[in-house]
Scaffold this motif. Structure first.
Motif, PDB file in Angstrom:
ATOM      1  N   ILE A   1       3.564   4.583 -13.796  1.00  0.00           N
ATOM      2  CA  ILE A   1       3.363   4.467 -12.350  1.00  0.00           C
ATOM      3  C   ILE A   1       1.914   4.797 -12.046  1.00  0.00           C
ATOM      4  O   ILE A   1       1.366   5.777 -12.554  1.00  0.00           O
ATOM      5  CB  ILE A   1       4.299   5.421 -11.585  1.00  0.00           C
ATOM      6  N   VAL A   2       1.280   3.957 -11.248  1.00  0.00           N
ATOM      7  CA  VAL A   2      -0.066   4.210 -10.744  1.00  0.00           C
ATOM      8  C   VAL A   2       0.051   4.549  -9.263  1.00  0.00           C
ATOM      9  O   VAL A   2       0.587   3.751  -8.476  1.00  0.00           O
ATOM     10  CB  VAL A   2      -0.982   2.987 -10.934  1.00  0.00           C
ATOM     11  N   ASP A   3      -0.422   5.727  -8.871  1.00  0.00           N
ATOM     12  CA  ASP A   3      -0.394   6.141  -7.470  1.00  0.00           C
ATOM     13  C   ASP A   3      -1.685   5.723  -6.783  1.00  0.00           C
ATOM     14  O   ASP A   3      -2.787   5.899  -7.333  1.00  0.00           O
ATOM     15  CB  ASP A   3      -0.219   7.656  -7.365  1.00  0.00           C
ATOM     16  N   LEU A   4      -1.539   5.195  -5.568  1.00  0.00           N
ATOM     17  CA  LEU A   4      -2.681   4.739  -4.788  1.00  0.00           C
ATOM     18  C   LEU A   4      -2.725   5.476  -3.453  1.00  0.00           C
ATOM     19  O   LEU A   4      -1.677   5.857  -2.916  1.00  0.00           O
ATOM     20  CB  LEU A   4      -2.584   3.235  -4.527  1.00  0.00           C
ATOM     21  N   PRO A   5      -3.916   5.659  -2.876  1.00  0.00           N
ATOM     22  CA  PRO A   5      -4.029   6.337  -1.582  1.00  0.00           C
ATOM     23  C   PRO A   5      -3.826   5.383  -0.412  1.00  0.00           C
ATOM     24  O   PRO A   5      -4.550   5.418   0.585  1.00  0.00           O
ATOM     25  CB  PRO A   5      -5.454   6.899  -1.623  1.00  0.00           C
TER      26      PRO A   5
ATOM     27  N   VAL B   1      -5.923  -4.164  -7.009  1.00  0.00           N
ATOM     28  CA  VAL B   1      -4.767  -4.087  -6.114  1.00  0.00           C
ATOM     29  C   VAL B   1      -5.219  -4.215  -4.668  1.00  0.00           C
ATOM     30  O   VAL B   1      -6.106  -3.472  -4.217  1.00  0.00           O
ATOM     31  CB  VAL B   1      -4.005  -2.749  -6.289  1.00  0.00           C
ATOM     32  N   THR B   2      -4.600  -5.131  -3.936  1.00  0.00           N
ATOM     33  CA  THR B   2      -4.824  -5.221  -2.497  1.00  0.00           C
ATOM     34  C   THR B   2      -3.786  -4.374  -1.764  1.00  0.00           C
ATOM     35  O   THR B   2      -2.739  -4.033  -2.310  1.00  0.00           O
ATOM     36  CB  THR B   2      -4.707  -6.669  -2.001  1.00  0.00           C
ATOM     37  N   SER B   3      -4.078  -4.062  -0.509  1.00  0.00           N
ATOM     38  CA  SER B   3      -3.124  -3.319   0.310  1.00  0.00           C
ATOM     39  C   SER B   3      -3.204  -3.839   1.743  1.00  0.00           C
ATOM     40  O   SER B   3      -3.988  -4.735   2.059  1.00  0.00           O
ATOM     41  CB  SER B   3      -3.387  -1.814   0.236  1.00  0.00           C
ATOM     42  N   ALA B   4      -2.371  -3.264   2.627  1.00  0.00           N
ATOM     43  CA  ALA B   4      -2.265  -3.763   3.993  1.00  0.00           C
ATOM     44  C   ALA B   4      -2.119  -2.608   4.969  1.00  0.00           C
ATOM     45  O   ALA B   4      -1.555  -1.557   4.645  1.00  0.00           O
ATOM     46  CB  ALA B   4      -1.054  -4.691   4.109  1.00  0.00           C
TER      47      ALA B   4
ATOM     48  N   PRO C   1      -7.334   6.000   6.415  1.00  0.00           N
ATOM     49  CA  PRO C   1      -8.628   5.346   6.175  1.00  0.00           C
ATOM     50  C   PRO C   1      -8.612   4.334   5.037  1.00  0.00           C
ATOM     51  O   PRO C   1      -9.459   3.436   5.003  1.00  0.00           O
ATOM     52  CB  PRO C   1      -9.557   6.523   5.863  1.00  0.00           C
ATOM     53  N   LEU C   2      -7.660   4.440   4.080  1.00  0.00           N
ATOM     54  CA  LEU C   2      -7.650   3.539   2.932  1.00  0.00           C
ATOM     55  C   LEU C   2      -6.510   2.516   2.970  1.00  0.00           C
ATOM     56  O   LEU C   2      -6.401   1.699   2.059  1.00  0.00           O
ATOM     57  CB  LEU C   2      -7.590   4.342   1.631  1.00  0.00           C
ATOM     58  N   ASP C   3      -5.702   2.528   4.004  1.00  0.00           N
ATOM     59  CA  ASP C   3      -4.703   1.466   4.153  1.00  0.00           C
ATOM     60  C   ASP C   3      -5.431   0.149   4.427  1.00  0.00           C
ATOM     61  O   ASP C   3      -6.257   0.063   5.340  1.00  0.00           O
ATOM     62  CB  ASP C   3      -3.737   1.782   5.291  1.00  0.00           C
TER      63      ASP C   3
END
Length: 301
Positions: free
Chosen positions: A229-233, A252-255, A264-266
């Motif tokens: 598992i890779v955790d992302l902020p 990795v993209t995010s939304a 701030p990082l979403d």
């Protein structure tokens, strides 16, 4: 494996469809219709390649035609030229009972392009999976998917993974390498929390998937067991690929869509160094001459 770093200054509404191609990462911001490229300087903004007047889910480069893309966009599949011009190949979701848009898509190792559709309001079972053959035919190969994501293919193109994000499940399909027809699926992974989203495979045949709603990326072995598992902020990771010069950078993209108070990082794009490489995005390889046509062969439930 390293800690995640942020790849650009931008924050995306619905970042998806990231691919490593021609020595760079390209990605989409679906609902704004933008195709973007990651900058060389992580502090710089994403570079705009083109913008469509409709949602843009994902693209694949066209072999032998630099700057041309096959795209899952609007209600169908189109070709985008270097000037941003759009040539529609098929729009099979025009006139559907509910408002539809294309979502994720990818080219397989045999040069075909696959793309899924979904309802804007996520109506259950409204989505389909379409295949663009090298000859230019668009065929509906699967029905009754709510939110299709992926697909992702093994290196030989004989196995396809497809997520139905609304149901929290990834299914594995055998694929006929000649005709491209998917066979009877089997459940591969069912998540207890979060939704499987964008996917890719690595050279060991393991499957990586972004898990929307959890702030995580998972790597699964070919037997379906969870490897890491890779955790992302960021709470809503959406698309991913393996890239970089050696193929060992997980991108990795995010939304931030739907979040009442985004962090701030979403919506950021992240890079994480991993041990096992992937391969560059496969191109769409048009046959010569192309014979555009459309068909509906969705006999699979």
């Amino acid at each position: 494996m390293t800690a995640p770093t942020v790849l650009a200054a931008d924050r995306l509404e619905l970042g998806e469809g990231i691919r490593w191609t021609d020595g760079r990462a390209v990605l989409t911001d679906i609902l704004t219709g933008r195709l973007l490229a990651a900058p060389a300087d992580p502090g710089a903004p994403l570079a705009l390649i083109t913008r469509l007047p409709c949602p843009l889910g994902a693209v694949a480069p066209v072999e032998g035609s630099p700057g041309h893309w096959i795209a899952a966009a609007g209600t169908g599949i189109c070709r985008i030229d270097p000037a941003g011009g759009v040539d529609w190949i098929a729009r099979p979701e025009d006139g559907a009972p509910v408002a539809m848009r294309m979502n994720d898509g990818v080219a397989d190792p045999h040069g075909r392009f696959w793309a899924g559709s979904m309802a804007y309001d996520t109506t259950e079972d409204a989505g389909s999976l379409y295949r663009l053959d090298r000859e230019g035919r668009v065929t509906r190969v699967l029905r009754n998917v709510t939110i299709p994501n992926g697909p992702a293919f093994t290196a030989d193109g004989t196995v396809m993974y497809l997520a139905d994000s609304a149901r929290g499940i990834i299914r594995r399909y055998p694929v006929d390498p000649v005709g491209g027809d998917p066979g009877t699926p089997e459940p591969f992974v069912t998540l207890g929390s979060g939704s499987p989203d964008g996917m890719t495979t690595d050279i060991e045949g393991c499957l990586w998937t972004a898990v929307w709603g959890t702030g995580q990326v998972h790597r699964y072995r070919p037997d379906g067991s969870l490897d890491r598992i890779v955790d992302l902020p960021a709470g809503q990771p959406a698309g991913l690929c393996l890239g970089g010069p050696d193929g060992r950078t997980l991108l990795v993209t995010s939304a931030h869509i739907g979040l009442p108070v985004p962090s701030p990082l979403d919506g950021a794009v992240f890079a994480v160094r991993v041990d096992v490489p992937g391969v560059p995005a496969a191109p769409y390889r048009p046959a010569v001459p192309a014979v555009p046509a459309s068909a509906d062969r969705a006999d699979t439930p």
